[in-house]
Design an enzyme around this catalytic site. Structure first.
Site, PDB file in Angstrom:
ATOM      1  N   TYR A  19     -39.823  48.041 -72.474  1.00 47.75           N
ATOM      2  CA  TYR A  19     -39.859  47.515 -70.801  1.00 47.75           C
ATOM      3  C   TYR A  19     -39.345  48.282 -70.539  1.00 47.75           C
ATOM      4  O   TYR A  19     -37.767  47.959 -70.892  1.00 47.75           O
ATOM      5  CB  TYR A  19     -40.140  46.269 -70.717  1.00 47.75           C
ATOM      6  CG  TYR A  19     -39.805  45.985 -69.445  1.00 47.75           C
ATOM      7  CD1 TYR A  19     -40.861  45.485 -68.291  1.00 47.75           C
ATOM      8  CD2 TYR A  19     -38.429  45.322 -69.327  1.00 47.75           C
ATOM      9  CE1 TYR A  19     -40.230  44.917 -67.962  1.00 47.75           C
ATOM     10  CE2 TYR A  19     -38.689  44.814 -67.919  1.00 47.75           C
ATOM     11  CZ  TYR A  19     -39.805  44.494 -66.935  1.00 47.75           C
ATOM     12  OH  TYR A  19     -39.648  43.852 -65.482  1.00 47.75           O
TER      13      TYR A  19
ATOM     14  N   GLU B 132     -50.224  34.099 -61.615  1.00 49.62           N
ATOM     15  CA  GLU B 132     -50.423  34.811 -63.370  1.00 49.62           C
ATOM     16  C   GLU B 132     -50.519  34.452 -64.544  1.00 49.62           C
ATOM     17  O   GLU B 132     -50.165  33.406 -64.825  1.00 49.62           O
ATOM     18  CB  GLU B 132     -48.578  36.045 -62.648  1.00 49.62           C
ATOM     19  CG  GLU B 132     -48.224  36.222 -61.811  1.00 49.62           C
ATOM     20  CD  GLU B 132     -47.332  36.867 -62.122  1.00 49.62           C
ATOM     21  OE1 GLU B 132     -46.341  37.109 -63.210  1.00 49.62           O
ATOM     22  OE2 GLU B 132     -46.009  37.880 -60.493  1.00 49.62           O
TER      23      GLU B 132
ATOM     24  N   ARG C   1     -30.331  35.962 -76.398  1.00 54.51           N
ATOM     25  CA  ARG C   1     -29.233  35.582 -75.863  1.00 54.51           C
ATOM     26  C   ARG C   1     -29.914  34.618 -74.798  1.00 54.51           C
ATOM     27  O   ARG C   1     -30.461  35.343 -74.684  1.00 54.51           O
ATOM     28  CB  ARG C   1     -28.136  36.076 -75.612  1.00 54.51           C
ATOM     29  CG  ARG C   1     -27.941  37.409 -74.208  1.00 54.51           C
ATOM     30  CD  ARG C   1     -26.919  37.727 -74.065  1.00 54.51           C
ATOM     31  NE  ARG C   1     -27.454  39.055 -72.821  1.00 54.51           N
ATOM     32  CZ  ARG C   1     -27.451  38.658 -71.401  1.00 54.51           C
ATOM     33  NH1 ARG C   1     -26.628  37.259 -71.521  1.00 54.51           N
ATOM     34  NH2 ARG C   1     -27.629  39.826 -70.489  1.00 54.51           N
TER      35      ARG C   1
ATOM     36  N   ARG D 147     -48.811  42.651 -73.979  1.00 50.29           N
ATOM     37  CA  ARG D 147     -49.503  41.889 -72.916  1.00 50.29           C
ATOM     38  C   ARG D 147     -49.550  42.501 -71.694  1.00 50.29           C
ATOM     39  O   ARG D 147     -49.356  43.242 -71.202  1.00 50.29           O
ATOM     40  CB  ARG D 147     -48.334  40.324 -73.133  1.00 50.29           C
ATOM     41  CG  ARG D 147     -47.042  40.324 -74.547  1.00 50.29           C
ATOM     42  CD  ARG D 147     -49.000  39.182 -75.027  1.00 50.29           C
ATOM     43  NE  ARG D 147     -49.560  37.505 -74.047  1.00 50.29           N
ATOM     44  CZ  ARG D 147     -50.179  37.129 -74.541  1.00 50.29           C
ATOM     45  NH1 ARG D 147     -51.100  37.357 -75.593  1.00 50.29           N
ATOM     46  NH2 ARG D 147     -50.089  36.344 -73.939  1.00 50.29           N
TER      47      ARG D 147
ATOM     48  N   ASP E 105     -36.489  47.719 -66.169  1.00 51.29           N
ATOM     49  CA  ASP E 105     -35.982  47.524 -65.228  1.00 51.29           C
ATOM     50  C   ASP E 105     -36.744  48.876 -64.464  1.00 51.29           C
ATOM     51  O   ASP E 105     -36.069  49.800 -65.070  1.00 51.29           O
ATOM     52  CB  ASP E 105     -35.303  46.861 -65.111  1.00 51.29           C
ATOM     53  CG  ASP E 105     -34.649  45.504 -65.114  1.00 51.29           C
ATOM     54  OD1 ASP E 105     -36.183  44.843 -65.094  1.00 51.29           O
ATOM     55  OD2 ASP E 105     -34.055  45.261 -65.766  1.00 51.29           O
TER      56      ASP E 105
ATOM     57  N   ARG F 142     -25.162  29.927 -67.156  1.00 52.16           N
ATOM     58  CA  ARG F 142     -24.181  29.833 -66.245  1.00 52.16           C
ATOM     59  C   ARG F 142     -23.433  28.479 -65.320  1.00 52.16           C
ATOM     60  O   ARG F 142     -24.075  27.842 -65.555  1.00 52.16           O
ATOM     61  CB  ARG F 142     -24.553  30.628 -64.904  1.00 52.16           C
ATOM     62  CG  ARG F 142     -25.168  32.559 -65.353  1.00 52.16           C
ATOM     63  CD  ARG F 142     -25.932  32.687 -63.297  1.00 52.16           C
ATOM     64  NE  ARG F 142     -25.989  33.776 -64.023  1.00 52.16           N
ATOM     65  CZ  ARG F 142     -27.200  34.342 -63.156  1.00 52.16           C
ATOM     66  NH1 ARG F 142     -27.321  34.071 -62.173  1.00 52.16           N
ATOM     67  NH2 ARG F 142     -28.065  35.599 -63.116  1.00 52.16           N
TER      68      ARG F 142
ATOM     69  N   ARG G 210     -46.718  31.424 -63.645  1.00 49.63           N
ATOM     70  CA  ARG G 210     -45.413  31.595 -61.722  1.00 49.63           C
ATOM     71  C   ARG G 210     -47.264  31.461 -61.154  1.00 49.63           C
ATOM     72  O   ARG G 210     -47.877  32.465 -60.889  1.00 49.63           O
ATOM     73  CB  ARG G 210     -44.695  32.350 -62.605  1.00 49.63           C
ATOM     74  CG  ARG G 210     -44.987  34.167 -62.100  1.00 49.63           C
ATOM     75  CD  ARG G 210     -43.323  35.165 -62.160  1.00 49.63           C
ATOM     76  NE  ARG G 210     -44.244  36.273 -62.197  1.00 49.63           N
ATOM     77  CZ  ARG G 210     -43.227  36.965 -61.702  1.00 49.63           C
ATOM     78  NH1 ARG G 210     -41.763  37.227 -62.295  1.00 49.63           N
ATOM     79  NH2 ARG G 210     -43.433  38.219 -62.243  1.00 49.63           N
TER      80      ARG G 210
END
Length: 366
Positions: free
Chosen positions: A347, A299, A171, A248, A349, A175, A279
């Site tokens: 991964y 980066e 998805r 990666r 958070d 917003r 970025r």
């Protein structure tokens, strides 16, 4: 000295576990192959600026208990992640919101934005997306995809979106409010003084050895501890006997500039494929710094090869199947626990890292 736990890795997972082990009256030795604690959330101080050496880390969570837990070790500021994206000479707000849509099409209401997006989706006639490109187009239409997703994603993965599997993007959040706060979580911020002091407090009471390779140490000291927590690459633990899992990785170019403000924001994404970096991070903005100089990091996403620092697991069907086989080997290891991003090949958070470490500690010390 003999220990209850030998913890391989002084990152967030290992530090939380060591902290909980200490509370349970256990003695821990934490060894770290790098020259510093903190793993990828390590911050080094340059010209009074706390530099996120391995990329931006913004703590955010909706779990009040996790927020209370981490606030035992540091005071957090009120930083809110509001990145911007630059495509050629155009600047857009992220995440995709009404500010983004207004800049793209001149619309001012949610109804106008929704209509524009739906018109573009309908024109494409994509019923069953066959790759990431078609999946993204079917979710957000052509303009958002081409300016804000395509180039950035291809740089991140090192291959065209048309060659990436559709499931990578399940998805894409749209917003329809004028809100540039990237995260919806209730709690968010950066520890004042950076992450390194936070990890130092977690490791209080544990012995720590830096510049120490786990495999060399265990060979020299096979009886150093009753149990092991390994937070490195699970395939490396088993000598890559089933093959290498894929990742990666990220390369950083960091420089100090003789100016007080380079880009006006902590995080700026470059979504044009022709710009080599993904970025630029300007570190002082994480803590609202007023230093007369600034530090920036460009980066670059690249393919991982053995010997490089692994960052992002490639959780496609092939790699997940290989990890499942390594997990079977891990389950047969006596007195060895596997944790963290590399040990679990996923991964996380930061709040999820803490949650997982606390859950493991609860099982161990119940």
């Amino acid at each position: 000295m003999h220990y209850d736990y030998l913890i391989a890795g002084a990152g967030l997972f290992g530090a939380v576990f060591a902290c909980e082990a200490k509370k349970a009256g256990k003695k821990c030795l934490v060894i770290e192959r790098r020259s510093h604690i903190g793993g990828n959330i390590y911050c080094e101080t340059v010209e009074g600026i706390h530099v996120h050496k391995y990329g931006a880390h913004i703590f955010h969570t909706s779990r009040e208990d996790i927020w209370e837990y981490v606030n035992q070790f540091a005071k957090f500021n009120h930083y809110r992640n509001s990145p911007i994206a630059i495509y050629k000479n155009e600047l857009y707000n992220l995440p995709f919101n009404m500010n983004t849509f207004s800049k793209l099409w001149g619309v001012t209401t949610p109804a106008e934005a929704k209509k524009k997006i739906q018109e573009q989706i309908s024109e494409l006639h994509i019923s069953e997306p066959k790759n990431l490109e078609e999946q993204a187009l079917s979710l957000v239409g052509r303009d958002v995809y081409e300016k804000l997703i395509k180039g950035y994603t291809e740089k991140q993965w090192g291959r065209p979106c048309s060659e990436l599997p559709a499931f990578i993007i399940k998805r894409l959040p749209l917003r329809f409010t004028y809100d540039n706060n990237y995260f919806n979580d209730s709690f968010q911020g950066i520890p004042i003084g950076g992450y390194t002091p936070l990890i130092e407090k977690m490791l209080e009471g544990s012995d720590v050895m830096l510049n120490t390779d786990f495999f060399d140490f265990r060979k020299a000291h096979p009886d150093a501890a009753d149990r092991i927590l390994f937070t490195g690459m699970i395939d490396e633990y088993f000598g890559f006997c089933l093959g290498h899992l894929q990742y990666r990785t990220v390369r950083f170019e960091t420089e100090t500039l003789a100016m007080d403000n380079y880009q006006g924001n902590a995080v700026v994404n470059y979504t044009d494929r022709d710009v080599a970096w993904t970025r630029i991070i300007e570190h002082k903005h994480f803590e609202f710094g007023t230093q007369p100089v600034t530090v920036i990091s460009r980066e670059y996403s690249t393919e991982w090869t053995p010997g490089m620092e692994p960052y992002y697991p490639i959780n496609d069907e092939k790699n997940n199947a290989l990890f499942a086989e390594y997990r079977k080997l891990a389950d047969r290891e006596e007195n060895v626990l596997f944790g963290g991003r590399l040990g679990n090949y996923r991964y996380y958070d930061m709040d999820r890292v803490i949650e997982a470490a606390l859950e493991m500690a609860k099982k161990e010390f119940a």
